[in-house]
Design a protein around this motif. Structure first.
Motif, PDB file in Angstrom:
ATOM      1  N   GLY A 105       0.556  -0.819   0.032  1.00  0.00           N
ATOM      2  CA  GLY A 105       0.160   0.036   0.324  1.00  0.00           C
ATOM      3  C   GLY A 105       0.761   1.702   0.046  1.00  0.00           C
ATOM      4  N   GLN A 106       2.064   0.914  -0.065  1.00  0.00           N
ATOM      5  CA  GLN A 106       2.759   2.106  -0.144  1.00  0.00           C
ATOM      6  C   GLN A 106       3.064   3.037  -1.364  1.00  0.00           C
ATOM      7  N   TYR A 107       1.669   3.229  -2.311  1.00  0.00           N
ATOM      8  CA  TYR A 107       1.452   4.035  -3.938  1.00  0.00           C
ATOM      9  C   TYR A 107       2.413   4.873  -3.801  1.00  0.00           C
ATOM     10  N   ILE A 108       2.638   5.926  -2.687  1.00  0.00           N
ATOM     11  CA  ILE A 108       3.672   7.195  -2.634  1.00  0.00           C
ATOM     12  C   ILE A 108       4.852   6.939  -2.442  1.00  0.00           C
ATOM     13  N   MET A 109       6.172   6.572  -2.938  1.00  0.00           N
ATOM     14  CA  MET A 109       7.628   6.474  -3.097  1.00  0.00           C
ATOM     15  C   MET A 109       7.570   5.538  -1.878  1.00  0.00           C
ATOM     16  N   GLY A 110       7.249   4.861  -2.347  1.00  0.00           N
ATOM     17  CA  GLY A 110       7.105   2.594  -1.870  1.00  0.00           C
ATOM     18  C   GLY A 110       8.635   2.095  -2.028  1.00  0.00           C
ATOM     19  N   PRO A 111       8.906   0.958  -1.360  1.00  0.00           N
ATOM     20  CA  PRO A 111      10.397   0.160  -1.332  1.00  0.00           C
ATOM     21  C   PRO A 111      10.085   0.033  -2.926  1.00  0.00           C
ATOM     22  N   GLU A 112       9.841  -0.418  -4.233  1.00  0.00           N
ATOM     23  CA  GLU A 112       9.925  -0.300  -5.190  1.00  0.00           C
ATOM     24  C   GLU A 112      10.744   0.287  -6.197  1.00  0.00           C
ATOM     25  N   VAL A 113      11.007   2.309  -5.631  1.00  0.00           N
ATOM     26  CA  VAL A 113      10.909   3.396  -6.560  1.00  0.00           C
ATOM     27  C   VAL A 113      12.544   3.445  -5.824  1.00  0.00           C
ATOM     28  N   ARG A 114      12.846   2.770  -4.488  1.00  0.00           N
ATOM     29  CA  ARG A 114      13.942   2.935  -4.109  1.00  0.00           C
ATOM     30  C   ARG A 114      14.770   1.819  -4.595  1.00  0.00           C
ATOM     31  N   GLU A 115      14.469   0.543  -4.863  1.00  0.00           N
ATOM     32  CA  GLU A 115      15.284  -0.290  -5.302  1.00  0.00           C
ATOM     33  C   GLU A 115      15.283  -0.107  -6.590  1.00  0.00           C
ATOM     34  N   LEU A 116      14.319   0.572  -7.645  1.00  0.00           N
ATOM     35  CA  LEU A 116      14.378   0.543  -8.812  1.00  0.00           C
ATOM     36  C   LEU A 116      15.730   2.072  -9.640  1.00  0.00           C
ATOM     37  N   GLU A 117      15.632   3.314  -8.449  1.00  0.00           N
ATOM     38  CA  GLU A 117      16.398   4.205  -8.208  1.00  0.00           C
ATOM     39  C   GLU A 117      18.126   3.461  -8.202  1.00  0.00           C
ATOM     40  N   GLU A 118      17.901   2.574  -6.947  1.00  0.00           N
ATOM     41  CA  GLU A 118      19.071   1.510  -7.205  1.00  0.00           C
ATOM     42  C   GLU A 118      19.320   1.158  -8.133  1.00  0.00           C
ATOM     43  N   LYS A 119      18.964   0.452  -8.923  1.00  0.00           N
ATOM     44  CA  LYS A 119      19.116  -0.633  -9.512  1.00  0.00           C
ATOM     45  C   LYS A 119      19.429   0.186 -11.342  1.00  0.00           C
ATOM     46  N   LEU A 120      18.722   1.485 -11.631  1.00  0.00           N
ATOM     47  CA  LEU A 120      19.328   2.417 -12.625  1.00  0.00           C
ATOM     48  C   LEU A 120      20.439   2.536 -13.073  1.00  0.00           C
ATOM     49  N   ALA A 121      20.750   3.289 -11.159  1.00  0.00           N
ATOM     50  CA  ALA A 121      21.647   3.743 -10.329  1.00  0.00           C
ATOM     51  C   ALA A 121      23.074   3.087 -11.742  1.00  0.00           C
ATOM     52  N   GLU A 122      23.138   1.984 -10.903  1.00  0.00           N
ATOM     53  CA  GLU A 122      24.340   0.602 -11.409  1.00  0.00           C
ATOM     54  C   GLU A 122      24.273   0.247 -12.947  1.00  0.00           C
ATOM     55  N   TYR A 123      22.782   0.127 -13.566  1.00  0.00           N
ATOM     56  CA  TYR A 123      22.946   0.086 -14.668  1.00  0.00           C
ATOM     57  C   TYR A 123      23.486   1.385 -15.775  1.00  0.00           C
ATOM     58  N   VAL A 124      23.504   2.020 -15.199  1.00  0.00           N
ATOM     59  CA  VAL A 124      24.051   3.811 -16.589  1.00  0.00           C
ATOM     60  C   VAL A 124      25.200   3.971 -15.937  1.00  0.00           C
ATOM     61  N   GLY A 125      25.872   3.485 -14.353  1.00  0.00           N
ATOM     62  CA  GLY A 125      27.275   4.055 -13.886  1.00  0.00           C
ATOM     63  C   GLY A 125      26.933   5.483 -13.519  1.00  0.00           C
ATOM     64  N   THR A 126      26.033   5.755 -12.850  1.00  0.00           N
ATOM     65  CA  THR A 126      26.140   7.270 -11.893  1.00  0.00           C
ATOM     66  C   THR A 126      26.357   7.033 -10.069  1.00  0.00           C
ATOM     67  N   LYS A 127      26.601   7.900  -9.940  1.00  0.00           N
ATOM     68  CA  LYS A 127      26.359   8.080  -8.310  1.00  0.00           C
ATOM     69  C   LYS A 127      25.106   7.336  -7.524  1.00  0.00           C
ATOM     70  N   PHE A 128      24.257   8.623  -8.498  1.00  0.00           N
ATOM     71  CA  PHE A 128      22.704   8.464  -8.247  1.00  0.00           C
ATOM     72  C   PHE A 128      21.504   8.528  -9.161  1.00  0.00           C
ATOM     73  N   CYS A 129      20.738   8.044  -9.020  1.00  0.00           N
ATOM     74  CA  CYS A 129      19.841   8.348  -9.802  1.00  0.00           C
ATOM     75  C   CYS A 129      18.305   8.822  -8.847  1.00  0.00           C
ATOM     76  N   ILE A 130      17.476   9.716  -9.624  1.00  0.00           N
ATOM     77  CA  ILE A 130      16.295  10.462  -9.145  1.00  0.00           C
ATOM     78  C   ILE A 130      15.472  10.023  -9.841  1.00  0.00           C
ATOM     79  N   SER A 131      14.082   9.151  -9.398  1.00  0.00           N
ATOM     80  CA  SER A 131      13.163   9.033 -10.515  1.00  0.00           C
ATOM     81  C   SER A 131      11.933   9.667 -10.831  1.00  0.00           C
ATOM     82  N   CYS A 132      11.746  10.448 -11.703  1.00  0.00           N
ATOM     83  CA  CYS A 132      10.310  11.281 -11.321  1.00  0.00           C
ATOM     84  C   CYS A 132       9.187  10.553 -13.028  1.00  0.00           C
ATOM     85  N   SER A 133       8.595  11.996 -12.370  1.00  0.00           N
ATOM     86  CA  SER A 133       7.133  11.357 -13.294  1.00  0.00           C
ATOM     87  C   SER A 133       7.103  11.267 -15.106  1.00  0.00           C
TER      88      SER A 133
END
Ligand SMILES: Cc1ncc(COP(=O)(O)O)c(C=O)c1O
Length: 372
Positions: free
Chosen positions: A28-56
């Protein structure tokens, strides 16, 4: 036949997507739930940057960095007129001025050797050049080696618009890691798409990471009721992050699939069409496979013929940005950017997705051959 087949991809991972969606409905964490953090980590790893900030959206992924950098009236941003409106729309939205420079005739990306002209034009208009927004058009990264040198020399920051380029590479480095900041889109038809709107920003800059996260949610300070700057409601939905996690899992294979499809087209399409050019060391993620007809009239008859035989084709982009009404106040006229204008008159894109099989490609090739 489909221009982009999202159904085959969905069938392949439907169970996993369903499970991910169920997980979100359960926690039920529809806003900024754990999947958002997990995705940001995986995307940053894929791209090779320190940070990924997901957005709308991809548009907000461009807007947020410009807001974080304080771009506004009096500032000039150098960019290409041969792109989707969002690239330059965000500049105007903030009261700044897009200064267009022409593209390279082979890559359709910004011609890095013309950026210096753009800087001069901006200064002559009394504007302060602040940044360059190169676009990785159709999936092919722009020429960052030269762009970076010009940016350094002129103290400009680079915002890489890789809305179409996610999955592309230059010498093993991934799209999203080339600028000081990069923006991508997860619009469903993009190389990595979700089931709605979504986007992401990439950077290695610690300070910008903090400011962009604040801009993403109403310019928040120590908490959501302490607001220290102007911001947006620019978050990625947890449900979209959950879907993207499963799509990201198969994305590298899909990029390989897109390259297989592109190689086959490039080998067998009739030589009367100018085919895409991929410089040595570059890898495209083939958001589109775009070719040039010999004239505007020829393109019209090709599109008509393809329609008759049920082959979808699209035109990206029939009107370059400098000639669009929204930028009429900038005073550009036909003839200002001849390569963008000529490309707009002759270009068209044919079906491209990782699940396009040889038999369908042969039908497309045959249809284009028969026009010759
Ligand atoms: C080059 C480019 N930049 C930005 C965008 C904006 O992305 P979105 O539609 O997710 O806002 C797009 C999307 O079509 C695009 O193609």
């Amino acid at each position: 036949m489909q221009f982009i087949d999202l159904k085959t991809q969905q069938n392949l991972i439907r169970d996993k997507i369903d499970k991910r969606i169920q997980d979100v409905l359960n926690h039920g964490q529809y806003i900024m739930g754990p999947e958002v953090r997990e995705l940001e980590e995986k995307l940053a790893e894929y791209v090779g940057t320190k940070f990924c900030i997901s957005c709308s959206s991809g548009t907000d992924a461009l807007l947020i960095p410009l807001m974080a950098k304080g771009i506004g009236p009096g500032d000039a941003i150098i960019t290409t007129p041969f792109t989707y409106i969002a690239t330059a729309g965000v500049i105007k939205l903030l009261g700044a001025t897009p200064v267009f420079v022409d593209i390279d005739a082979d890559s359709y990306n910004i011609n890095p050797n013309t950026i210096v002209d753009g800087i001069l034009i901006a200064k002559n208009k009394g504007l302060k050049p602040k940044a360059i927004i190169p676009v990785d058009l159709f999936g092919l990264p722009a020429d960052y080696k030269i762009i970076e040198a010009v940016a350094k020399e002129n103290n400009l920051f680079i915002l890489e618009d890789t809305a179409q380029g996610f999955g592309g590479e230059i010498n093993g480095g991934r799209a999203g890691s080339f600028g000081h900041i990069a923006a991508t889109s997860f619009f469903p038809a993009k190389p990595l798409g979700c089931y709605g709107d979504g986007g992401a920003i990439f950077t290695n800059d610690d300070e910008l990471n903090i400011i962009m996260k604040s801009v993403r949610v109403h310019g928040g300070g120590i908490d959501k009721y302490d607001n220290v700057r102007m911001g947006l409601n620019g978050r990625l939905d947890t449900l979209q992050a959950a879907i993207l996690l499963e799509k990201l899992d198969i994305f590298p294979e899909e990029v390989t699939g897109r390259n297989r499809v592109a190689d086959y087209y490039s080998k067998y399409l009739p030589s009367q069409f100018k085919k895409p050019f991929t410089p040595v060391g570059y890898k495209s993620s083939w958001a589109q496979y775009s070719i040039l007809a010999r004239s505007k009239t020829e393109r019209e008859s090709i599109i008509k013929h393809l329609k008759e035989v049920d082959i979808p084709a699209m035109i990206y982009y029939w009107l370059p940005l400098h000639l669009q009404g929204v930028f009429s106040d900038l005073g550009y006229v036909m003839g200002d950017y001849p390569i963008s204008e000529e490309s707009s008159e002759k270009i068209f894109s044919i079906p491209m997705h990782p699940y396009l099989d040889r038999s369908n490609q042969d039908i497309i090739i045959e249809a284009l051959n028969s026009i010759g």
